[in-house]
Design a protein around this motif. Structure first.
Motif, PDB file in Angstrom:
ATOM      1  N   THR A 138      42.057  43.097  48.291  1.00  0.00           N
ATOM      2  CA  THR A 138      42.307  42.615  46.934  1.00  0.00           C
ATOM      3  C   THR A 138      41.995  41.135  46.810  1.00  0.00           C
ATOM      4  N   GLU A 155      38.300  40.661  46.716  1.00  0.00           N
ATOM      5  CA  GLU A 155      37.761  41.144  45.442  1.00  0.00           C
ATOM      6  C   GLU A 155      38.081  40.169  44.311  1.00  0.00           C
ATOM      7  N   MET A 156      39.234  39.529  44.377  1.00  0.00           N
ATOM      8  CA  MET A 156      39.621  38.579  43.332  1.00  0.00           C
ATOM      9  C   MET A 156      38.759  37.320  43.334  1.00  0.00           C
ATOM     10  N   ARG A 168      37.769  43.258  39.892  1.00  0.00           N
ATOM     11  CA  ARG A 168      39.063  42.595  40.093  1.00  0.00           C
ATOM     12  C   ARG A 168      38.947  41.066  40.128  1.00  0.00           C
ATOM     13  N   TYR A 169      37.790  40.525  39.829  1.00  0.00           N
ATOM     14  CA  TYR A 169      37.580  39.077  39.886  1.00  0.00           C
ATOM     15  C   TYR A 169      38.610  38.352  39.025  1.00  0.00           C
ATOM     16  N   ASP A 170      39.213  37.334  39.606  1.00  0.00           N
ATOM     17  CA  ASP A 170      40.204  36.505  38.907  1.00  0.00           C
ATOM     18  C   ASP A 170      39.803  35.048  39.095  1.00  0.00           C
ATOM     19  N   PHE A 212      42.278  32.602  40.747  1.00  0.00           N
ATOM     20  CA  PHE A 212      42.715  32.682  42.142  1.00  0.00           C
ATOM     21  C   PHE A 212      41.962  31.648  42.977  1.00  0.00           C
TER      22      PHE A 212
END
Length: 86
Positions: free
Chosen positions: A39, A42-43, A50-52, A55
């Motif tokens: 995760t 992916e973030m 799931r890119y944030d 983060f």
């Protein structure tokens, strides 16, 4: 480390003025955020669903070794806590 201050002739600690950022390895980031390694990666991957962008991005320390800046992880967690109230 102590240095002699020529103005006061007193020893002054340089450690109190130097702020070295603490670096967190992936396992600690996983522990603090309660996220899996998959995760987390992916973030930070712009091509992932799931890119944030909020983060924190890891810092490359050497070939094959990365870490995250502790204060950035803390700020991200605090932001999530604040956001839940809205």
């Amino acid at each position: 480390m102590q240095i002699l201050d020529p103005n006061t002739q007193q020893n002054v600690s340089t450690a109190s003025t130097l702020q070295i950022p603490r670096m967190l390895p992936l396992k600690q980031v996983m522990h603090y955020t309660a996220l899996s390694s998959t995760t987390i990666y992916e973030m930070i991957n712009k091509k992932s669903d799931r890119y944030d962008p909020t983060f924190p991005i890891q810092v490359k320390l050497s070939k094959g070794r990365v870490a995250w800046v502790e204060s950035e992880i803390v700020a991200w967690i605090e932001g999530k806590i604040v956001a839940r109230a809205h």
